[in-house]
Design a protein around this motif. Structure first.
Motif, PDB file in Angstrom:
ATOM      1  N   ALA B 113       1.114  -0.567   0.105  1.00  0.00           N
ATOM      2  CA  ALA B 113      -0.226  -0.021  -0.017  1.00  0.00           C
ATOM      3  C   ALA B 113       0.541   1.418   0.359  1.00  0.00           C
ATOM      4  CB  ALA B 113      -1.091  -0.113   0.817  1.00  0.00           C
ATOM      5  N   ASN B 114       2.192   1.150   0.490  1.00  0.00           N
ATOM      6  CA  ASN B 114       2.822   1.868   0.609  1.00  0.00           C
ATOM      7  C   ASN B 114       3.454   2.729  -0.597  1.00  0.00           C
ATOM      8  OD1 ASN B 114       3.363   3.227   3.818  1.00  0.00           O
ATOM      9  ND2 ASN B 114       4.276   1.534   3.674  1.00  0.00           N
ATOM     10  N   SER B 115       3.546   1.501  -1.756  1.00  0.00           N
ATOM     11  CA  SER B 115       4.319   1.981  -3.492  1.00  0.00           C
ATOM     12  C   SER B 115       3.031   2.851  -3.860  1.00  0.00           C
ATOM     13  CB  SER B 115       4.832   0.704  -3.703  1.00  0.00           C
ATOM     14  OG  SER B 115       3.752  -0.052  -4.091  1.00  0.00           O
ATOM     15  N   LEU B 116       2.177   2.837  -3.714  1.00  0.00           N
ATOM     16  CA  LEU B 116       0.974   3.544  -4.507  1.00  0.00           C
ATOM     17  C   LEU B 116       1.148   5.519  -4.453  1.00  0.00           C
ATOM     18  CD1 LEU B 116      -2.836   2.517  -2.082  1.00  0.00           C
ATOM     19  CD2 LEU B 116      -2.048   2.280  -4.450  1.00  0.00           C
ATOM     20  N   ASN B 117       0.913   5.928  -5.439  1.00  0.00           N
ATOM     21  CA  ASN B 117       1.386   6.933  -5.737  1.00  0.00           C
ATOM     22  C   ASN B 117      -0.037   7.944  -5.888  1.00  0.00           C
ATOM     23  OD1 ASN B 117       0.856   6.810  -8.572  1.00  0.00           O
ATOM     24  ND2 ASN B 117       3.631   6.501  -8.938  1.00  0.00           N
ATOM     25  N   GLY B 118       0.061   8.970  -6.643  1.00  0.00           N
ATOM     26  CA  GLY B 118      -0.777  10.200  -6.959  1.00  0.00           C
ATOM     27  C   GLY B 118      -1.865   8.882  -8.021  1.00  0.00           C
ATOM     28  N   ASP B 119      -1.162   8.338  -8.917  1.00  0.00           N
ATOM     29  CA  ASP B 119      -1.980   8.096 -10.727  1.00  0.00           C
ATOM     30  C   ASP B 119      -1.730   6.664 -10.089  1.00  0.00           C
ATOM     31  OD1 ASP B 119      -2.200  11.007 -10.962  1.00  0.00           O
ATOM     32  OD2 ASP B 119      -0.628  10.860 -11.848  1.00  0.00           O
ATOM     33  N   SER B 120      -1.405   5.832  -9.051  1.00  0.00           N
ATOM     34  CA  SER B 120      -1.408   4.358  -9.724  1.00  0.00           C
ATOM     35  C   SER B 120      -2.995   3.631  -9.654  1.00  0.00           C
ATOM     36  CB  SER B 120      -1.572   3.780  -7.907  1.00  0.00           C
ATOM     37  OG  SER B 120      -0.585   4.736  -7.714  1.00  0.00           O
ATOM     38  N   TYR B 121      -2.922   2.547  -9.624  1.00  0.00           N
ATOM     39  CA  TYR B 121      -4.076   1.799 -11.078  1.00  0.00           C
ATOM     40  C   TYR B 121      -4.071   0.400  -9.291  1.00  0.00           C
ATOM     41  CZ  TYR B 121      -6.665  -2.471 -12.042  1.00  0.00           C
ATOM     42  OH  TYR B 121      -7.003  -3.108 -12.289  1.00  0.00           O
ATOM     43  N   ILE B 122      -4.415   0.894  -8.504  1.00  0.00           N
ATOM     44  CA  ILE B 122      -4.649  -0.548  -7.518  1.00  0.00           C
ATOM     45  C   ILE B 122      -6.124  -1.580  -7.581  1.00  0.00           C
ATOM     46  CG2 ILE B 122      -6.827   1.144  -6.451  1.00  0.00           C
ATOM     47  CD1 ILE B 122      -5.147   0.119  -4.094  1.00  0.00           C
ATOM     48  N   ALA B 123      -6.219  -2.672  -7.135  1.00  0.00           N
ATOM     49  CA  ALA B 123      -7.107  -3.673  -7.082  1.00  0.00           C
ATOM     50  C   ALA B 123      -6.375  -4.606  -6.118  1.00  0.00           C
ATOM     51  CB  ALA B 123      -6.414  -5.016  -7.864  1.00  0.00           C
ATOM     52  N   PHE B 124      -7.663  -5.021  -5.602  1.00  0.00           N
ATOM     53  CA  PHE B 124      -7.989  -5.583  -4.056  1.00  0.00           C
ATOM     54  C   PHE B 124      -8.242  -6.088  -3.751  1.00  0.00           C
ATOM     55  CE2 PHE B 124     -10.611  -3.276  -1.748  1.00  0.00           C
ATOM     56  CZ  PHE B 124     -10.917  -2.750  -1.664  1.00  0.00           C
ATOM     57  N   GLU B 125      -9.139  -7.664  -2.935  1.00  0.00           N
ATOM     58  CA  GLU B 125      -9.530  -8.481  -2.399  1.00  0.00           C
ATOM     59  C   GLU B 125      -9.903  -8.907  -0.850  1.00  0.00           C
ATOM     60  OE1 GLU B 125      -9.447 -12.045  -5.993  1.00  0.00           O
ATOM     61  OE2 GLU B 125      -7.894 -11.348  -5.012  1.00  0.00           O
ATOM     62  N   ALA B 126     -10.786  -8.776  -0.977  1.00  0.00           N
ATOM     63  CA  ALA B 126     -11.685  -8.827   0.058  1.00  0.00           C
ATOM     64  C   ALA B 126     -12.238 -10.442   0.946  1.00  0.00           C
ATOM     65  CB  ALA B 126     -11.994  -8.223   0.794  1.00  0.00           C
ATOM     66  N   ASN B 127     -11.745 -11.208   1.969  1.00  0.00           N
ATOM     67  CA  ASN B 127     -12.817 -12.299   1.864  1.00  0.00           C
ATOM     68  C   ASN B 127     -13.954 -12.364   2.478  1.00  0.00           C
ATOM     69  OD1 ASN B 127     -11.923 -12.040   4.597  1.00  0.00           O
ATOM     70  ND2 ASN B 127     -10.189 -13.358   4.789  1.00  0.00           N
ATOM     71  N   SER B 128     -14.381 -12.788   3.664  1.00  0.00           N
ATOM     72  CA  SER B 128     -15.468 -12.742   3.619  1.00  0.00           C
ATOM     73  C   SER B 128     -15.746 -12.527   5.137  1.00  0.00           C
ATOM     74  CB  SER B 128     -16.919 -13.696   3.948  1.00  0.00           C
ATOM     75  OG  SER B 128     -15.902 -15.084   3.966  1.00  0.00           O
ATOM     76  N   SER B 129     -14.391 -12.286   5.325  1.00  0.00           N
ATOM     77  CA  SER B 129     -14.426 -11.754   7.057  1.00  0.00           C
ATOM     78  C   SER B 129     -13.899 -10.090   7.044  1.00  0.00           C
ATOM     79  CB  SER B 129     -13.056 -12.101   7.490  1.00  0.00           C
ATOM     80  OG  SER B 129     -14.019 -13.830   7.928  1.00  0.00           O
ATOM     81  N   GLY B 130     -13.372  -9.453   5.516  1.00  0.00           N
ATOM     82  CA  GLY B 130     -13.370  -8.366   5.408  1.00  0.00           C
ATOM     83  C   GLY B 130     -11.638  -8.353   5.306  1.00  0.00           C
ATOM     84  N   VAL B 131     -10.860  -9.055   5.635  1.00  0.00           N
ATOM     85  CA  VAL B 131     -10.165  -9.277   5.436  1.00  0.00           C
ATOM     86  C   VAL B 131      -8.781  -9.304   3.537  1.00  0.00           C
ATOM     87  CG1 VAL B 131      -7.584 -10.355   5.769  1.00  0.00           C
ATOM     88  CG2 VAL B 131      -9.572 -10.623   7.848  1.00  0.00           C
ATOM     89  N   CYS B 132      -7.788  -8.428   4.060  1.00  0.00           N
ATOM     90  CA  CYS B 132      -7.379  -8.896   2.408  1.00  0.00           C
ATOM     91  C   CYS B 132      -6.650  -9.646   2.036  1.00  0.00           C
ATOM     92  CB  CYS B 132      -6.601  -7.294   2.398  1.00  0.00           C
ATOM     93  SG  CYS B 132      -7.124  -5.457   2.907  1.00  0.00           S
ATOM     94  N   THR B 133      -6.963 -10.154   0.922  1.00  0.00           N
ATOM     95  CA  THR B 133      -6.485 -11.335   0.701  1.00  0.00           C
ATOM     96  C   THR B 133      -5.379 -11.122  -0.572  1.00  0.00           C
ATOM     97  OG1 THR B 133      -8.367 -12.236  -0.889  1.00  0.00           O
ATOM     98  CG2 THR B 133      -8.982 -12.880   1.901  1.00  0.00           C
ATOM     99  N   SER B 134      -5.233  -9.982  -1.533  1.00  0.00           N
ATOM    100  CA  SER B 134      -4.706  -9.383  -2.404  1.00  0.00           C
ATOM    101  C   SER B 134      -4.246  -8.253  -2.185  1.00  0.00           C
ATOM    102  CB  SER B 134      -4.850 -10.068  -3.800  1.00  0.00           C
ATOM    103  OG  SER B 134      -6.007  -9.906  -4.540  1.00  0.00           O
ATOM    104  N   LEU B 135      -3.741  -7.427  -3.031  1.00  0.00           N
ATOM    105  CA  LEU B 135      -3.465  -6.138  -3.614  1.00  0.00           C
ATOM    106  C   LEU B 135      -2.274  -6.120  -3.780  1.00  0.00           C
ATOM    107  CD1 LEU B 135      -3.373  -3.237  -2.509  1.00  0.00           C
ATOM    108  CD2 LEU B 135      -2.101  -3.196  -1.293  1.00  0.00           C
ATOM    109  N   SER B 136      -2.548  -5.387  -4.870  1.00  0.00           N
ATOM    110  CA  SER B 136      -1.803  -5.476  -6.336  1.00  0.00           C
ATOM    111  C   SER B 136      -1.569  -3.456  -6.851  1.00  0.00           C
ATOM    112  CB  SER B 136      -2.453  -6.163  -7.543  1.00  0.00           C
ATOM    113  OG  SER B 136      -1.950  -5.766  -9.182  1.00  0.00           O
ATOM    114  N   VAL B 137      -0.807  -3.079  -6.399  1.00  0.00           N
ATOM    115  CA  VAL B 137      -0.600  -2.033  -6.953  1.00  0.00           C
ATOM    116  C   VAL B 137       0.429  -1.865  -8.364  1.00  0.00           C
ATOM    117  CG1 VAL B 137       1.199   0.442  -6.291  1.00  0.00           C
ATOM    118  CG2 VAL B 137      -0.295  -1.119  -4.801  1.00  0.00           C
ATOM    119  N   GLN B 138       0.043  -0.852  -9.422  1.00  0.00           N
ATOM    120  CA  GLN B 138       1.055  -0.626 -10.645  1.00  0.00           C
ATOM    121  C   GLN B 138       0.733   0.905 -10.865  1.00  0.00           C
ATOM    122  OE1 GLN B 138       0.024  -3.157 -13.907  1.00  0.00           O
ATOM    123  NE2 GLN B 138      -1.752  -3.934 -12.554  1.00  0.00           N
TER     124      GLN B 138
END
Lengths: 137, 148
Positions: B113-138
């Motif tokens: 998450a700290n690699s995000l900047n103001g013009d990033s593309y982001i994709a993330f997934e949450a399981n049914s408990s609300g916990v992140c299971t993936s986070l992609s930053v481009q």
């Protein structure tokens, strides 16, 4: 002359006797009585009883005293806390969440899960979590 | 007769100038490069098991016609009651009709998450408990920069 010698002998004898009468005889080992160790023995017995009591105590009796501080605190019921917070006005969520998360880091996930299931308003929760204003509509 | 000829020359020159101007615009190097516009509003995809997948471009979410769309992450550091300092990341996305979030205390997610900047593309997934299971930053050149 005889009288002088007799006087000296008698004086020596009387003086020796007087000295013995004043200075008590030095104690001798053979004549000494056994030392009174009853107090020490009693103290050691008490210490032994305490140590022995700990060592010989049944496991069931000592286990709670030792294990109690090591038992992990009961896990927080994050779901219940999340529902309590959700029952409050959304304007209070940010403060409540930030206070409660100090004791329960899993609280956020529990609230997010509720929002993802649409049980609570996601926009309001996101505003509280991210510290941004709610949607502009 | 001479006036008519002069007017004709001027007209031709005007047309020629216009043509050159149009050609120069198409040849301008400012339009070079691979570009991906992508969907404007963040995409929210719900699965039957209660998990979510959300993705979006910062710049696009910023200029959607609706006033609800956004996507991004926040990183927190806070002192717990037991005296330890914890960190967690929160990622959220919202479009005009749907939205979702996830959270994680995993250092790998926080670093991502700290690699995000103001013009990033982001994709993330949450399981049914609300916990992140993936986070992609481009962070890539084909993404448009954020505008006001």
């Amino acid at each position: 002359m005889k009288l002088a010698i007799t006087g000296l002998v008698l004086g020596a004898i009387i003086g020796f006797g007087a000295a013995r009468a004043i200075v008590p005889p030095a104690p001798t080992c053979t004549a000494a009585e056994p030392p009174d160790l009853s107090a020490i023995t009693a103290a050691l017995a008490r210490i032994d009883a305490r140590i022995g009591g700990l060592e010989r105590a049944p496991a069931a009796a000592t286990a709670p005293a030792i294990a109690a501080p090591l038992v992990a605190p009961a896990p927080h019921d994050s779901e219940a806390t999340a529902r309590q917070i959700a029952s409050r006005p959304p304007s209070e969520w940010q403060t409540l969440i930030r206070e409660s998360v100090k004791d329960d880091p899993d609280l956020l996930a529990a609230m997010i899960a509720m929002a993802n299931r649409k049980e609570i308003d996601h926009s309001a929760l996101a505003a509280a979590l991210h510290g941004i204003p709610a949607d502009q509509e | 007769m001479r006036q008519t000829g002069a007017i004709s020359v001027i007209g031709v020159m005007k047309k020629l100038s216009l043509a050159l101007l149009l050609v120069s615009q198409f040849m301008s190097p400012a339009f070079a490069g691979y570009k991906v516009d992508g969907p404007m509003a963040p995409n929210v995809y719900r699965r039957a098991d209660g998990s979510l997948a959300i993705s979006g471009l910062f710049a696009n979410a910023r200029i959607t016609a609706d006033t609800r769309s956004y996507v991004g992450c926040s990183v927190w550091a806070f002192l717990q009651s037991n005296g330890t300092v914890s960190q967690l990341v929160l990622c959220s996305g919202q479009n005009a009709t749907d939205g979702g979030s996830c959270s994680s205390t995993n250092p790998a997610f926080i670093a991502t998450a700290n690699s995000l900047n103001g013009d990033s593309y982001i994709a993330f997934e949450a399981n049914s408990s609300g916990v992140c299971t993936s986070l992609s930053v481009q962070n890539q050149s084909q993404f448009r920069p954020k505008t006001l």
